[in-house]
Design an enzyme around this catalytic site. Structure first.
Site, short mmCIF file in Angstrom:
data_model
loop_
_atom_site.label_atom_id
_atom_site.label_comp_id
_atom_site.label_asym_id
_atom_site.label_seq_id
_atom_site.Cartn_x
_atom_site.Cartn_y
_atom_site.Cartn_z
N LYS A 146 0.95 -1.10 -0.07
CA LYS A 146 -0.05 -0.06 -0.14
C LYS A 146 0.50 0.86 -0.04
O LYS A 146 0.30 2.34 -0.21
CB LYS A 146 -0.58 0.35 1.71
CG LYS A 146 -1.92 -0.83 1.10
CD LYS A 146 -2.37 -1.03 2.21
CE LYS A 146 -3.45 -1.85 2.74
NZ LYS A 146 -3.33 -3.58 1.88
N GLY A 182 -4.95 -14.66 7.50
CA GLY A 182 -4.85 -14.57 8.93
C GLY A 182 -3.93 -13.48 9.45
O GLY A 182 -5.14 -13.64 10.54
#
Length: 639
Positions: A412, A453
């Site tokens: 990102k 996860g």
């Protein structure tokens, strides 16, 4: 009453068997004598009490020694029956030997007659009891859930044995190996995968259990894809390494792992890179209680560091990872020093004191605020933690003489559209500037995508939504993301840090991007459910598109430009990207610091846009405090 006897304790059953065999041996002896002599001549037989006593004592000792009373009748197999035959044969041999040694007048044919009668008295009742138990079991088996086991190898065979007595009833094996088709494994027939639809209809199966052993993820993904269209629940047994290590048992059925759906085999590790910055060194992990930080700790402890310093702001997360590491065999056998320190990376002096006190040599900086919407609503704190927390920790590392400093970054940070990504890109620029300013500490940055996860992963959210009956929420039908497992990401972070020479930005091989809506669809199908939409109004789970959240974008990238080179590890690439001098970086940090203290979120965003972060900011400012300030005009800033 019979069922109550079958359900009694193992000790009770063994005592009953021992008493019965005592009576059976004596009865077999007298019956053999009667058949041979034609009468019960008590005067004759009384002289051979010694023979009977020797035969009885030795026979029972042999029965016990050969495990006749350890066999469970309901699971008695051919080897167990052969054991009974062998034991009775030895008993007859003992009878003949005892008769000879005591100079008994017993006819020589009696041991042979005794052998036949003893086999009937000792073996036949056991077979009869086994048949009765199996007949009783068939009543309960009909109430069990029929399942198909995919994989007729060793794992599948062990699974069917482990499922005896469970709520599942394996009705068929399915295997890709043509050599196994039409064979029988554990009394269950093996079929071709082409027969699976017919088997589901015939046996009314609603679940398939995958017993694929150590099959690669790519092959597992092909099998799972074949099962998706059947709208049948698919579950799997734990991985073989987990079973062998004792972490799991083969009968612990669980949902299909997301890495199986992605079909991506993990990138292999290079032991020398894993050990380079860890073995016999003092290693510090910031954000040690987070999803990435905690996995880094698990990987680090396996390579025998001299000490690990766990640095974490959240008390409970720190307690959890400390307790977990203390229970590992590596911690106990290698006498690794473990230090759990509470604190914030924004406290530069405290961080430096910690590094100096323990003589830290390697730092893995995983502390960060990474949840995109939350950081958008908390702009100032997000910037202070991600940018200044990184800067202060890095400055502390330089002054403390740390050898290697690795920043855990994110995809990102590439052409960011949110504060979280822009702050992480600025953190990269800070370390690149520091790498040019000094040569005491080697700074490296490792950039990768979503990890399965983690605290922000969509996978556990989807599982929970499916379990609750839906809807499954997806932000946009075209959204795609890269995925990697947490252990793989942690290993690559460690190895990338060992490759770094100073100011390097590394990107990891994330495989192919995955469409989020496709991931949701597959998870629904593999739960045995149907998608509910306009074409299928009677479906089970609806997929609901909620729209992009503040700062989110449809596609994530790993590289800002195209200038990239390979490294000694095939899964790690080095990106050559533009960065600032330290003087330019310091001026930017000073200006940003002033804006943060004044809580000028508009100015903070403007500075991030003007910096070489390629930040594509929206006009909307979502910070909750800022918006309240604009609404009331009463916010009082306290420096």
């Amino acid at each position: 009453m019979l069922e109550a006897l079958f359900e009694s304790s193992r000790t009770t059953k063994r005592i009953i068997s021992l008493i019965y065999d005592t009576v059976a041996i004596v009865t077999a002896f007298y019956a053999a004598a009667f058949l041979r002599l034609g009468t019960f001549n008590s005067q004759f037989l009384d002289k051979d009490v010694t023979v009977i006593a020797i035969t009885l004592v030795v026979s029972l000792a042999v029965f016990i020694r050969m495990g006749m009373y350890r066999a469970i009748l309901r699971y008695m197999s051919t080897p167990a029956m052969l054991t009974i035959v062998g034991c009775v044969f030895i008993s007859a041999l003992v009878l003949a030997t005892a008769s000879f040694l005591t100079q008994s007048r017993l006819p020589r044919s009696i041991p042979f007659i005794y052998l036949t009668i003893a086999l009937l008295l000792i073996g036949a009742p056991r077979l009869m009891v086994r048949s009765v138990i199996m007949m009783l079991n068939r009543r309960s088996v009909d109430l069990k859930e029929p399942v198909i086991v995919y994989g007729a190898g060793y794992t599948g065979h062990q699974l069917t044995l482990a499922l005896q007595g469970s709520q599942y009833k394996p009705v068929a094996f399915v295997d890709d190996n043509p050599a196994l088709h039409r064979t029988v494994v554990a009394n269950i027939k093996v079929y071709s995968p082409k027969m699976i639809e017919a088997l589901i209809r015939t046996h009314r199966v609603s679940k398939v259990l995958l017993a694929l052993g150590s099959t690669p993820n790519s092959r597992r993904a092909q099998v799972i894809k074949r099962l998706e269209s059947l709208a049948i629940s698919v579950q799997t047994v734990p991985a073989i390494p987990d079973i062998l290590s004792g972490k799991a048992r083969i009968e612990h059925i669980k949902d299909v792992e997301i890495e199986d759906l992605l079909g991506r085999d993990p990138v292999s590790s290079q032991p020398e890179l894993m050990a380079a910055n860890i073995t016999d060194k003092v290693v510090m992990v910031t954000g040690a209680g987070g999803s990435i930080g905690s996995e880094l700790c698990r990987q680090i402890i396996q390579h025998r560091p001299r000490a690990i310093v766990l640095f974490e702001l959240n008390e409970f997360s720190l307690y959890q990872i400390e307790r977990e590491l203390q229970e590992t065999s590596e911690f106990r056998t290698n006498h690794i020093n473990l230090y759990s320190i509470l604190g914030s990376v924004q406290k530069e002096h405290r961080v430096e004191t910690i590094m100096r006190s323990f003589g830290v040599q390697t730092v893995y900086h995983a502390a960060a605020y990474k949840h995109v919407p939350l950081v958008e609503h908390n702009i100032v704190e997000g910037v202070r933690n991600n940018v200044y927390g990184t800067w202060y920790t890095a400055e502390a590392a330089i002054r403390a003489g740390v050898e290697s400093f690795v920043l855990v970054s994110t995809d990102k940070a590439v052409r960011p559209t949110n504060i979280m990504g822009a702050s992480k890109r600025l953190a990269e620029l800070v370390l690149q500037g520091l790498a040019k300013r000094q040569n005491t500490t080697i700074f490296s940055m490792v950039r990768f995508g979503n990890v399965l996860g983690s605290s922000g992963s969509v996978v556990p959210l989807f599982r929970e939504q499916i379990k609750n009956g839906g809807p499954v929420t997806v932000t946009h039908p075209e959204m795609v993301r890269y995925f990697m497992t947490i252990p793989e990401a942690a290993k690559l972070v460690i190895q990338a840090g060992a490759i770094g020479t100073g100011g390097d930005v590394f990107v990891l091989d994330m495989g192919e991007p995955v469409k989020i809506v496709d991931l949701a669809t597959r998870m629904i199908h593999l739960s045995g459910l149907e998608i509910k939409d306009e074409d299928r109004p009677n479906g089970d789970i609806e997929i609901e598109f909620t729209g992009l959240r503040p700062g989110e974008k449809l596609y994530e990238e790993l590289l800002i430009g195209s200038n990239v080179s390979g490294t000694q590890h095939p899964g790690i690439l080095r990106a050559e990207e533009h960065h600032l001098s330290w003087e330019e970086t310091k001026n930017l940090l000073d200006d940003l610091d002033v804006a943060c203290h004044a809580y000028q979120c508009d100015r903070v965003k403007q500075l991030l846009v003007e910096a070489p972060t390629d930040y594509k900011a929206s006009m909307l400012i979502s910070d909750s405090v800022w918006r309240q300030k604009q609404n009331t005009g009463k916010l009082r800033v306290v420096n």
